[in-house]
Design an enzyme around this catalytic site. Structure first.
Site, short mmCIF file in Angstrom:
data_model
loop_
_atom_site.label_atom_id
_atom_site.label_comp_id
_atom_site.label_asym_id
_atom_site.label_seq_id
_atom_site.Cartn_x
_atom_site.Cartn_y
_atom_site.Cartn_z
N TYR A 11 0.82 -1.22 0.00
CA TYR A 11 0.00 0.00 0.00
C TYR A 11 0.86 1.27 0.00
CZ TYR A 11 -3.95 -3.08 0.30
OH TYR A 11 -4.87 -4.06 0.00
N GLN A 45 -15.12 1.77 -5.84
CA GLN A 45 -14.38 0.67 -5.22
C GLN A 45 -12.91 1.05 -5.12
OE1 GLN A 45 -15.84 -3.26 -7.21
NE2 GLN A 45 -16.42 -1.57 -8.53
N ASP A 51 -8.04 5.11 -4.45
CA ASP A 51 -7.35 6.36 -4.80
C ASP A 51 -8.26 7.55 -4.50
OD1 ASP A 51 -8.93 7.15 -7.17
OD2 ASP A 51 -7.97 5.52 -8.24
N HIS A 101 -14.32 0.51 -0.54
CA HIS A 101 -13.18 -0.33 -0.15
C HIS A 101 -12.10 0.44 0.60
CE1 HIS A 101 -14.34 -3.42 -3.51
NE2 HIS A 101 -15.13 -3.46 -2.46
N THR A 144 -15.32 -1.23 -14.06
CA THR A 144 -15.25 -2.31 -13.08
C THR A 144 -15.63 -3.63 -13.74
OG1 THR A 144 -16.16 -3.27 -11.05
CG2 THR A 144 -17.56 -1.67 -12.17
P1 OAD Z 1 -10.83 -5.02 -12.14
O1 OAD Z 1 -9.36 -5.02 -12.42
O2 OAD Z 1 -11.45 -6.30 -11.73
O3 OAD Z 1 -11.61 -4.55 -13.45
C1 OAD Z 1 -11.19 -3.41 -14.16
C2 OAD Z 1 -12.20 -3.13 -15.25
O4 OAD Z 1 -11.78 -1.93 -15.89
C3 OAD Z 1 -12.28 -4.22 -16.34
O5 OAD Z 1 -13.65 -4.49 -16.64
C4 OAD Z 1 -11.57 -3.59 -17.53
O6 OAD Z 1 -12.10 -4.00 -18.79
C5 OAD Z 1 -11.87 -2.11 -17.30
N1 OAD Z 1 -10.91 -1.17 -17.90
C6 OAD Z 1 -9.60 -1.34 -18.19
N2 OAD Z 1 -9.09 -0.22 -18.74
C7 OAD Z 1 -10.11 0.69 -18.79
C8 OAD Z 1 -10.23 2.03 -19.23
N3 OAD Z 1 -9.19 2.71 -19.74
N4 OAD Z 1 -11.43 2.64 -19.13
C9 OAD Z 1 -12.50 1.99 -18.60
N5 OAD Z 1 -12.44 0.72 -18.16
C10 OAD Z 1 -11.27 0.07 -18.25
O7 OAD Z 1 -11.09 -3.83 -11.10
P2 OAD Z 1 -12.36 -3.60 -10.16
O8 OAD Z 1 -13.61 -4.07 -10.79
O9 OAD Z 1 -12.30 -2.20 -9.69
O10 OAD Z 1 -10.66 -4.72 -4.06
O11 OAD Z 1 -12.00 -4.55 -8.95
C11 OAD Z 1 -12.85 -4.61 -7.83
C12 OAD Z 1 -12.06 -4.86 -6.57
O12 OAD Z 1 -11.21 -6.00 -6.76
C13 OAD Z 1 -11.09 -3.76 -6.20
O13 OAD Z 1 -11.70 -2.70 -5.51
C14 OAD Z 1 -10.07 -4.47 -5.36
C15 OAD Z 1 -9.90 -5.71 -6.19
O14 OAD Z 1 -9.49 -6.85 -5.53
C16 OAD Z 1 -9.86 -4.92 -2.99
O15 OAD Z 1 -8.64 -4.93 -3.04
C17 OAD Z 1 -10.62 -5.12 -1.72
#
Ligand code: OAD
Length: 227
Positions: free
Chosen positions: A53, A86, A89, A104, A171
């Site tokens: 972190y 989620q 930042d 989160h 997400t």
């Molecule tokens: P993920 O890494 O699971 O998903 C990221 C999403 O962003 C995917 O659907 C990508 O297709 C999309 N993506 C990538 N580049 C992009 C861009 N330039 N513009 C828009 N979308 C884009 O991340 P989260 O869904 O945020 O939790 O993950 C959820 C949680 O899992 C996080 O908060 C974290 C992680 O483990 C904890 O650590 C508790």
């Protein structure tokens, strides 16, 4: 004013240079999630977790909000906007959004291991093993790890339940309970999803804008102006 609720994930900050978790080259290819984002990981190796972190915080200090964060902040001129993120930042804050629910946790805050209710602003400074909170216990990042409860969930669900427009952006909808928030929308709520990956969601009033966040937000602004 209509209520517009945003659910954002790591993808919205990708164009600011922050890695997502599950894309190729994402953080979960470099680290094991159970090592750095679980309470078991913390008790196994606090130094590793603290450093993980600290690195994220140092990166965050050097980055800036992108046009997608800024467009969401600009929507406050025409809508009552609640951002549920989620992301740990602070890019929504720095872009100017004023109502933000961090599901989160937040990188710029710490708390003691014993007490999850009182948080301390630490800005972009490192936490060190041995740093203690006023209650004498080790400081830990103010982050919700896997297996921990999500204290802001109820507030988030209430906001989604009042949404006229629900925007999901960047997400993978892999992590619950955040991914389940979509089920709190009321009938008639318009749902948009911005992500470069295709999603198949069998929902009424659903539109995917299959683009990166910055381009997708421009298109969304056009849709909203037309309607
Ligand atoms: P993920 O890494 O699971 O998903 C990221 C999403 O962003 C995917 O659907 C990508 O297709 C999309 N993506 C990538 N580049 C992009 C861009 N330039 N513009 C828009 N979308 C884009 O991340 P989260 O869904 O945020 O939790 O993950 C959820 C949680 O899992 C996080 O908060 C974290 C992680 O483990 C904890 O650590 C508790």
């Amino acid at each position: 004013m209509k209520n517009l609720v945003v659910l954002s994930g790591a993808g919205i900050s990708a164009e600011s240079g922050i890695k997502t978790f599950r894309d190729s080259n994402g953080l979960w290819e470099e680290y094991r999630v159970e090592d750095v984002a679980s309470i078991e990981g913390w008790y196994k190796n606090k130094e590793l977790v603290i450093e993980f972190y600290n690195k994220r915080r140092r990166e965050l200090e050097k980055t800036s909000p992108n046009e997608a964060h800024k467009s969401i902040a600009a929507l406050e001129k025409d809508y009552h906007v609640t951002v549920i993120t989620q992301n740990i930042d602070d890019l929504h804050e720095r872009a100017g959004s004023t109502e933000i629910i961090h599901l989160h946790g937040e990188l710029t805050k710490a708390r003691s291991v014993k007490n999850d209710e009182k948080t301390y602003d630490i800005g972009y400074n490192d936490i060190h093993p041995g740093d203690t909170a006023p209650d004498g216990d080790q400081l830990r990042p103010h982050v919700v790890w896997f297996g921990e409860s999500v204290p802001e969930l109820q507030r988030a669900a209430q906001a989604v339940g009042k949404a006229d427009i629900f925007l999901i952006i960047g997400t993978s909808l892999n992590v619950y309970p955040a991914a389940g928030l979509i089920h709190y929308t009321r009938p008639g709520c318009r749902i948009y999803l911005i992500d470069p990956q295709p999603f198949r969601l069998n929902l009424e009033n659903f539109t995917q804008i299959q683009e990166k966040a910055t381009v997708g937000m421009k298109k969304l602004m056009e849709y909203l102006t037309e309607s």
